[in-house]
Design a protein around this motif. Structure first.
Motif, short mmCIF file in Angstrom:
data_model
loop_
_atom_site.label_atom_id
_atom_site.label_comp_id
_atom_site.label_asym_id
_atom_site.label_seq_id
_atom_site.Cartn_x
_atom_site.Cartn_y
_atom_site.Cartn_z
N PRO A 1 0.83 -1.20 0.00
CA PRO A 1 0.00 0.00 0.00
C PRO A 1 0.86 1.26 0.00
N GLU A 2 0.26 2.34 -0.35
CA GLU A 2 1.00 3.61 -0.29
C GLU A 2 1.49 3.81 1.13
N ASN A 3 2.52 4.58 1.30
CA ASN A 3 3.07 4.84 2.63
C ASN A 3 3.62 3.58 3.30
N SER A 4 4.13 2.67 2.49
CA SER A 4 4.80 1.49 3.05
C SER A 4 6.29 1.76 3.19
N VAL A 5 6.87 1.12 4.18
CA VAL A 5 8.34 1.14 4.32
C VAL A 5 8.77 -0.30 4.51
N ALA A 6 9.82 -0.71 3.82
CA ALA A 6 10.35 -2.06 4.03
C ALA A 6 11.62 -1.96 4.86
N LEU A 7 11.74 -2.89 5.82
CA LEU A 7 12.99 -3.00 6.58
C LEU A 7 13.67 -4.28 6.12
N VAL A 8 14.82 -4.19 5.48
CA VAL A 8 15.52 -5.42 5.11
C VAL A 8 16.61 -5.66 6.14
N VAL A 9 16.59 -6.86 6.69
CA VAL A 9 17.46 -7.17 7.82
C VAL A 9 18.50 -8.18 7.36
N SER A 10 19.77 -7.86 7.54
CA SER A 10 20.80 -8.80 7.11
C SER A 10 22.10 -8.52 7.85
N GLN A 11 22.65 -9.55 8.44
CA GLN A 11 23.95 -9.41 9.10
C GLN A 11 25.02 -9.08 8.07
N SER A 12 25.10 -9.92 7.04
CA SER A 12 26.18 -9.78 6.06
C SER A 12 25.94 -8.65 5.08
N GLY A 13 24.67 -8.32 4.85
CA GLY A 13 24.34 -7.34 3.82
C GLY A 13 24.58 -7.87 2.41
N GLU A 14 24.73 -9.20 2.29
CA GLU A 14 25.02 -9.79 0.97
C GLU A 14 24.04 -10.88 0.58
N THR A 15 23.13 -11.28 1.47
CA THR A 15 22.26 -12.42 1.19
C THR A 15 21.46 -12.20 -0.10
N ALA A 16 21.59 -13.13 -1.02
CA ALA A 16 21.05 -12.94 -2.37
C ALA A 16 19.54 -12.72 -2.36
N ASP A 17 18.81 -13.51 -1.57
CA ASP A 17 17.35 -13.38 -1.58
C ASP A 17 16.90 -12.05 -0.99
N THR A 18 17.59 -11.63 0.06
CA THR A 18 17.23 -10.36 0.71
C THR A 18 17.53 -9.20 -0.25
N LEU A 19 18.65 -9.32 -0.93
CA LEU A 19 19.04 -8.29 -1.90
C LEU A 19 18.02 -8.22 -3.05
N ALA A 20 17.61 -9.41 -3.53
CA ALA A 20 16.64 -9.44 -4.63
C ALA A 20 15.32 -8.81 -4.19
N ASN B 1 27.71 -28.24 5.66
CA ASN B 1 26.76 -27.79 4.61
C ASN B 1 26.35 -26.33 4.65
N LEU B 2 26.71 -25.60 5.68
CA LEU B 2 26.25 -24.21 5.78
C LEU B 2 27.32 -23.25 5.29
N ALA B 3 26.92 -22.02 5.09
CA ALA B 3 27.88 -20.95 4.79
C ALA B 3 27.35 -19.68 5.42
N LYS B 4 28.26 -18.81 5.73
CA LYS B 4 27.88 -17.61 6.47
C LYS B 4 27.06 -16.65 5.65
N SER B 5 27.49 -16.47 4.43
CA SER B 5 26.85 -15.42 3.67
C SER B 5 26.35 -16.05 2.37
N VAL B 6 25.03 -16.15 2.25
CA VAL B 6 24.47 -16.96 1.17
C VAL B 6 24.18 -16.06 -0.04
N THR B 7 25.18 -15.96 -0.89
CA THR B 7 25.08 -15.03 -2.01
C THR B 7 24.54 -15.68 -3.27
N VAL B 8 24.02 -16.92 -3.14
CA VAL B 8 23.32 -17.52 -4.27
C VAL B 8 21.88 -17.81 -3.85
N GLU B 9 21.01 -17.89 -4.84
CA GLU B 9 19.60 -18.10 -4.56
C GLU B 9 19.34 -19.49 -4.01
#
Ligand code: G6P
Length: 604
Positions: free
Chosen positions: A337-356, A596-604
């Motif tokens: 809706p109009e007047n929306s604000v999104a907060l994107v939360v990310s430790q690394s600031g690189e997570t591919a899905d969050t960035l997309a 199997n894990l990685a800290k910063s998931v830069t692929v989808e």
């Protein structure tokens, strides 16, 4: 997700490449490799952790002054020596982070190259090589190849034929060029550069750089020159060392009083009834207009958003708050809706899905604010405004201190929003006072409760399944607690809203199963106790964490003693972090770098 290093200068390349890879190993650790050039290229690759590669290097020391290296988190092709980077094609060697989406199609046309690996990265190496003849410069061959590529990449490329340069390029995967004294250092993350240089050029998407020992020439993919901006790296050496702790994870749990204090510094002042973030880039008038906030993240950042949403909802009553999983939301036909604000939360600031998601929301015209830890990261650079949580580098793959700082930062955002909308200081003071008290409360908790949590961990370490349950603000804490346990101990664990217990999960109760019940002494206390009784009645094993002094029937009860009320769930979370840590230690898993894990998931 994958770490990249590169070196060209007057010193030994292997030394920097190896130390850089050790620092970046938390980004991926299934295989690693380096190549250095001088006369004959020395290519060394090993399956497994960087320690394996290190042993190999010890018996293949060179004095080469140029090279590139990589630590991998497998996407295409299993972890193996052949799939490890650098990949070779003709005279060139390449390391790559990201995914080449059209690699199958490209591969079909590269009939002259004999492929050794199953990776998309080798296809890119072969593609570059297909443009690399005696008359072409390396940077031009790289440029031509990248014009045909769909997908994401951070790459570093060297050539046996042109040993005086390293070519790097970026599209969607972070890359920094450290500017040193008679040396140029490449890294996918600032931590590799610490101790070598404090100045770096952050590459932007669509940029390519030709690095020599004493120059960096920046250009776009149309070969147009660009000017490079040298920035200060703000991470210190102390922050990326274990400082006497057995694991980074324990260090990061224990340093929360300090890292949280850094989040609050200058932003929360209880004696002045003050709670404000500096970087929102929004006026009070603009804040007053906000009617809808959507919080977006993955993993721990998502759960931090879920907890913060309860606080925001209580602080502002004319705003709808929703929380969304980045990997889902980005593909939904959402209506903001109009007047929306999104907060994107990310430790690394690189997570591919969050960035997309961030890009998708911006496309649809809404304002996006970041709640980010890593300074200078891609998400931080693309948002309209926001907050750095200043929790310092988080090295352990499982996120702990970032959660605490993210929730605190979003709560301050809620306070600022409420104040702009006319809330009285009286209404907000409870949150402001508790925020200011929180670092001290966490410190007191850690000092007092650690041995007891370790004891609890030893008691429950042999179970196969765990169910974490909590109501209200303790529900997201249950989700995060279960995530921590599964990530680092590999015990199957789920978080559930306590009221949902009887709608399914109670069927799981048996002898190999334990339950962690989170119970706050508030208006929901009696309802929460019934959740415990339902499990007791079926012979389940229960660990209760509570601040109540009432007797509770359970296998073990951990009692918190704190003056906090609204922010008490943050202390519950710290207990669950410690619990997961000690369970993992007693099970002998790799605490800082779980499988199997990685800290910063830069692929989808
Ligand atoms: C990975 C990490 C998690 C983290 C999540 C989101 O899955 O293993 O610990 O919570 O990514 O990462 P971000 O950097 O965006 O907070």
């Amino acid at each position: 997700m994958c770490g990249i290093v590169g070196y060209i200068g007057s010193k030994n390349a292997q030394d920097y490449l190896l130390s850089g890879l050790k620092r970046l190993e938390y980004r991926g650790y299934d295989s690693a490799g380096i190549v250095t050039l001088n006369g004959r290229p020395s290519l060394l690759r090993a399956k497994g952790k960087v320690a394996k590669l290190s042993e190999m290097i010890a018996s293949h020391k060179t004095s080469d002054k140029v090279g590139i290296g990589h630590t991998r988190w497998a996407t295409h092709g299993e972890p193996s020596e052949a799939n490890a980077h650098p990949h070779r094609a003709g005279d060139i060697y390449l390391v790559h982070n990201g995914i080449i989406e059209n690699y199958k199609q490209l591969k079909q046309e590269l009939t002259e190259h004999q492929f050794d690996s199953q990776t998309d990265s080798e296809v890119l190496a072969a593609l570059i090589n297909s443009f690399y003849n005696n008359k072409t410069k390396l940077e031009d061959a790289v440029t031509q190849a990248l014009q045909l590529v769909d997908g994401t990449y951070g790459i570093a490329v060297v050539s046996d034929r042109e040993q005086d340069k390293v070519v790097v390029a970026r599209q969607g995967s972070p890359l920094l060029i450290g500017v040193g004294d008679d040396e140029t250092l490449i890294a996918s993350d600032a931590s590799a550069l610490i101790g070598h240089t404090s100045e770096a050029i952050y590459l932007n998407d669509g940029e390519l750089a030709v690095c020599t020992a004493d120059s960096v020439e920046l250009r776009d993919l149309a070969s147009q020159p660009l000017s490079a901006k040298v920035e200060k790296i703000e991470v210190d050496m102390q922050a990326i060392q274990k400082q006497g702790y057995d694991h980074f994870l324990l260090k990061e749990i224990m340093e929360q009083p300090q890292t949280l204090a850094n989040t609050l510094k200058g932003r929360v002042k209880a004696d002045q009834h003050h709670a404000q973030l500096g970087g929102l880039n929004m006026t009070d008038d603009e804040l007053r207009e906000v009617r809808h906030v959507v919080i977006i993240g993955c993993g721990t950042a998502l759960y931090a958003g879920q907890l913060a949403a309860y606080y925001l909802e209580r602080l502002v009553d004319d705003v709808t708050i929703e929380v969304q999983i980045a990997s889902e939301y980005r593909y939904r036909s959402f209506n903001l809706p109009e007047n929306s604000v999104a907060l994107v939360v990310s430790q690394s600031g690189e997570t591919a899905d969050t960035l997309a998601c961030l890009r998708e929301i911006k496309n649809r015209g809404a304002r996006v604010l970041g709640v980010i830890n890593a300074v200078g990261s891609t998400i931080a650079r693309e948002v309209d405004g926001g907050v750095y949580v200043h929790a310092g580098p988080e090295i352990s793959v499982a996120s702990t201190k970032a959660f605490t700082s993210q929730v605190a930062a979003m709560t301050i955002f809620g306070l600022q929003l409420a104040r702009a909308k006319g809330a009285s200081l009286m209404e907000l003071d409870k949150y402001i006072d508790e925020l200011e008290a929180l670092p001290g409360e966490i410190k007191a908790l850690l000092e007092k409760i650690t041995p007891e949590v370790e004891q609890a961990a030893n008691k429950f370490t042999d179970y196969n399944d765990a169910l974490y349950i909590g109501r209200d603000t303790l529900f997201p804490v249950a989700l995060e607690g279960a995530l921590k346990l599964k990530e680092i101990s590999y015990i199957h664990a789920e978080g559930y809203a306590m009221g949902e217990l009887k709608h399914g999960p109670i069927a799981l109760v048996d002898d190999s199963f334990f339950e962690v019940a989170l119970i706050q002494d508030n208006w929901l206390f009696d309802k929460s106790i019934s959740g415990v009784q339902e499990v007791n009645a079926r012979g389940g094993h229960i660990l209760v964490v509570t601040n109540s002094t009432e007797p509770i029937e359970a296998e073990m009860v951990i009692r918190l003693d704190s003056k906090l009320d609204v922010l008490l769930p943050m202390l519950f979370n710290v207990v669950l972090q410690l619990f997961a840590y000690y369970v993992a230690v007693s099970r002998g898993t790799d605490v800082d770098q779980p499988r199997n894990l990685a800290k910063s998931v830069t692929v989808e």
